[in-house]
Design a protein around this motif. Structure first.
Motif, PDB file in Angstrom:
ATOM      1  N   ASP A   1      80.340 -70.295  45.623  1.00  0.00           N
ATOM      2  CA  ASP A   1      78.817 -69.526  44.739  1.00  0.00           C
ATOM      3  C   ASP A   1      79.121 -68.956  44.379  1.00  0.00           C
ATOM      4  O   ASP A   1      78.030 -67.636  44.723  1.00  0.00           O
ATOM      5  CB  ASP A   1      79.263 -69.239  47.274  1.00  0.00           C
ATOM      6  CG  ASP A   1      79.364 -71.143  47.718  1.00  0.00           C
ATOM      7  OD1 ASP A   1      79.314 -71.545  47.734  1.00  0.00           O
ATOM      8  OD2 ASP A   1      80.173 -69.857  48.759  1.00  0.00           O
ATOM      9  N   GLY A   2      79.081 -68.493  43.050  1.00  0.00           N
ATOM     10  CA  GLY A   2      78.579 -67.561  41.985  1.00  0.00           C
ATOM     11  C   GLY A   2      79.252 -66.548  42.591  1.00  0.00           C
ATOM     12  O   GLY A   2      78.351 -65.003  42.342  1.00  0.00           O
ATOM     13  N   ILE A   3      80.618 -66.221  43.050  1.00  0.00           N
ATOM     14  CA  ILE A   3      81.192 -64.548  43.297  1.00  0.00           C
ATOM     15  C   ILE A   3      80.674 -64.281  41.995  1.00  0.00           C
ATOM     16  O   ILE A   3      80.249 -62.694  42.364  1.00  0.00           O
ATOM     17  CB  ILE A   3      81.989 -64.811  44.626  1.00  0.00           C
ATOM     18  CG1 ILE A   3      82.514 -63.428  44.929  1.00  0.00           C
ATOM     19  CG2 ILE A   3      83.164 -65.395  43.238  1.00  0.00           C
ATOM     20  CD1 ILE A   3      83.886 -64.407  45.845  1.00  0.00           C
ATOM     21  N   LEU A   4      81.366 -64.150  40.826  1.00  0.00           N
ATOM     22  CA  LEU A   4      80.835 -63.437  40.123  1.00  0.00           C
ATOM     23  C   LEU A   4      79.367 -62.683  39.647  1.00  0.00           C
ATOM     24  O   LEU A   4      79.154 -61.688  39.382  1.00  0.00           O
ATOM     25  CB  LEU A   4      81.419 -64.313  38.917  1.00  0.00           C
ATOM     26  CG  LEU A   4      82.871 -64.491  38.528  1.00  0.00           C
ATOM     27  CD1 LEU A   4      82.717 -65.350  36.981  1.00  0.00           C
ATOM     28  CD2 LEU A   4      83.773 -63.292  39.137  1.00  0.00           C
ATOM     29  N   SER A   5      78.456 -63.214  40.525  1.00  0.00           N
ATOM     30  CA  SER A   5      77.171 -62.878  40.353  1.00  0.00           C
ATOM     31  C   SER A   5      77.244 -61.377  41.231  1.00  0.00           C
ATOM     32  O   SER A   5      76.446 -60.434  40.621  1.00  0.00           O
ATOM     33  CB  SER A   5      76.299 -63.184  40.525  1.00  0.00           C
ATOM     34  OG  SER A   5      75.896 -64.713  40.739  1.00  0.00           O
ATOM     35  N   ILE A   6      77.978 -61.174  41.975  1.00  0.00           N
ATOM     36  CA  ILE A   6      78.490 -59.292  42.166  1.00  0.00           C
ATOM     37  C   ILE A   6      78.155 -58.392  41.526  1.00  0.00           C
ATOM     38  O   ILE A   6      77.253 -57.697  41.353  1.00  0.00           O
ATOM     39  CB  ILE A   6      79.408 -59.496  43.310  1.00  0.00           C
ATOM     40  CG1 ILE A   6      79.511 -58.479  43.802  1.00  0.00           C
ATOM     41  CG2 ILE A   6      80.358 -59.512  42.340  1.00  0.00           C
ATOM     42  CD1 ILE A   6      77.890 -57.785  45.058  1.00  0.00           C
ATOM     43  N   ALA A   7      78.587 -58.743  39.831  1.00  0.00           N
ATOM     44  CA  ALA A   7      79.089 -58.178  38.829  1.00  0.00           C
ATOM     45  C   ALA A   7      77.278 -57.902  38.047  1.00  0.00           C
ATOM     46  O   ALA A   7      77.157 -56.211  37.866  1.00  0.00           O
ATOM     47  CB  ALA A   7      79.954 -58.423  38.061  1.00  0.00           C
ATOM     48  N   VAL A   8      77.101 -58.455  38.239  1.00  0.00           N
ATOM     49  CA  VAL A   8      75.709 -58.723  37.702  1.00  0.00           C
ATOM     50  C   VAL A   8      74.597 -58.512  38.743  1.00  0.00           C
ATOM     51  O   VAL A   8      73.743 -57.347  38.551  1.00  0.00           O
ATOM     52  CB  VAL A   8      75.144 -60.452  37.206  1.00  0.00           C
ATOM     53  CG1 VAL A   8      73.139 -60.322  36.716  1.00  0.00           C
ATOM     54  CG2 VAL A   8      75.600 -60.270  36.258  1.00  0.00           C
ATOM     55  N   ASP A   9      74.028 -58.473  40.074  1.00  0.00           N
ATOM     56  CA  ASP A   9      73.614 -57.708  40.525  1.00  0.00           C
ATOM     57  C   ASP A   9      74.291 -56.252  40.953  1.00  0.00           C
ATOM     58  O   ASP A   9      72.829 -55.904  41.722  1.00  0.00           O
ATOM     59  CB  ASP A   9      73.899 -58.849  42.256  1.00  0.00           C
ATOM     60  CG  ASP A   9      73.763 -60.111  42.088  1.00  0.00           C
ATOM     61  OD1 ASP A   9      72.740 -60.181  40.823  1.00  0.00           O
ATOM     62  OD2 ASP A   9      74.358 -61.219  42.603  1.00  0.00           O
ATOM     63  N   THR A  10      75.127 -55.812  40.930  1.00  0.00           N
ATOM     64  CA  THR A  10      75.599 -53.960  41.636  1.00  0.00           C
ATOM     65  C   THR A  10      75.282 -53.654  40.249  1.00  0.00           C
ATOM     66  O   THR A  10      75.342 -52.278  40.161  1.00  0.00           O
ATOM     67  CB  THR A  10      76.966 -54.493  41.689  1.00  0.00           C
ATOM     68  OG1 THR A  10      77.646 -54.725  41.222  1.00  0.00           O
ATOM     69  CG2 THR A  10      76.925 -54.948  43.639  1.00  0.00           C
ATOM     70  N   PHE A  11      74.889 -54.033  38.532  1.00  0.00           N
ATOM     71  CA  PHE A  11      74.932 -53.696  37.411  1.00  0.00           C
ATOM     72  C   PHE A  11      74.359 -52.285  37.518  1.00  0.00           C
ATOM     73  O   PHE A  11      73.206 -52.424  38.151  1.00  0.00           O
ATOM     74  CB  PHE A  11      74.766 -54.965  36.101  1.00  0.00           C
ATOM     75  CG  PHE A  11      75.021 -53.949  34.869  1.00  0.00           C
ATOM     76  CD1 PHE A  11      76.556 -53.818  34.504  1.00  0.00           C
ATOM     77  CD2 PHE A  11      74.073 -53.401  34.040  1.00  0.00           C
ATOM     78  CE1 PHE A  11      76.388 -52.647  33.114  1.00  0.00           C
ATOM     79  CE2 PHE A  11      74.628 -53.293  33.230  1.00  0.00           C
ATOM     80  CZ  PHE A  11      75.037 -52.811  32.985  1.00  0.00           C
TER      81      PHE A  11
END
Length: 264
Positions: free
Chosen positions: A251-261
């Motif tokens: 579910d695109g869990i790596l998106s958290i890095a982008v979303d919280t940058f």
């Protein structure tokens, strides 16, 4: 525009696409077939456990963005524990039970001037291009990298709108001739008026012949999500990527890095 480098996964050794081509993936094992249920009446607790097990092991992965890759899809035999936990959590939630929260870690670097969160399980690794680089031990194409370089520009406005930034980014990070697609390109403004461009894209490329023979397929599809900004004459890039099937299954869990940058 100062050239960006390829996705961190392709820069593990030399910061080039050849390094990515030389990575091998481990063939996944199929789950054993479900046996016919017993006609005897089972306790409700056992039925719930069986239902959760089926939901956790029989999830269907979405298809590719581009043309199907040659040969069978490959992933690791033993995926990261966070993927297993994610599947079980989804099954438990579907059954109306409380699901465990996914764990994340916070990275802050005053020298680089950045902060972001990332999924627990990614390991820090050396890299010649990215100042801070995280990768999955069992999925070498799954990674997050941060790159900060000097820039003669004051902001992204000096380059153009978000679509122009997206095109520039793909020109620099995608191999020439590779099928590619921009999935989304949006901007956000922080409380200090700084613009961040978030670019999501995918491309398909090929493994080296010897690697392709060993894994039974010639191509891979990489799903990428990047966030870019320019501030104080420095250009910041965070790039997260994983193979397309892995991105969808988690579910695109790596998106958290982008979303919280954010910049410090």
């Amino acid at each position: 525009w100062l050239k960006w480098h390829p996705c961190p996964s392709s820069c593990v050794a030399l910061g080039s696409h050849k390094a990515l081509q030389n990575m091998a993936c481990v063939e996944s094992n199929r789950s054993p077939a479900m046996t016919a249920p017993s006609r005897r009446r089972q306790p409700r607790q056992l039925a719930l456990v069986v239902g959760l097990a089926c939901a956790a092991t029989c999830a269907v992965v979405g298809g590719p963005v581009f043309l199907p890759a040659a040969g069978p899809q490959a992933s690791s035999t033993l995926g990261p524990r966070r993927a297993l936990l994610g599947g079980v959590a989804g099954a438990v939630a579907a059954a109306g039970m409380g699901a465990p929260a996914m764990a994340f870690e916070l990275y802050q670097d005053a020298g680089l001037g950045v902060a972001f969160k990332y999924p627990t399980g990614l390991q820090k690794a050396g890299n010649n291009v990215y100042q801070y680089f995280l990768r999955d031990v069992l999925e070498p194409l799954e990674s997050v990298g941060v790159r900060v370089i000097d820039s003669p520009r004051n902001s992204l406005q000096d380059i153009g709108d978000v679509n122009e930034v997206a095109l520039k980014l793909l020109e620099d990070v995608v191999p020439k001739g590779a099928p590619k697609e921009i999935l989304s390109a949006v901007s956000r403004i922080d409380s200090r008026g700084r613009r961040y461009d978030i670019i999501e894209f995918a491309y398909q490329w090929k493994f080296a012949p010897n690697i392709a023979k060993g894994i039974g397929r010639t191509r891979y599809q990489l799903h990428n999500k990047a966030i870019i900004t320019i501030d104080r004459k420095r250009q910041f890039l965070l790039l997260a990527c994983a193979e397309e099937d892995r991105w969808k299954s988690s579910d695109g869990i790596l998106s958290i890095a982008v979303d919280t940058f954010t910049l410090l």
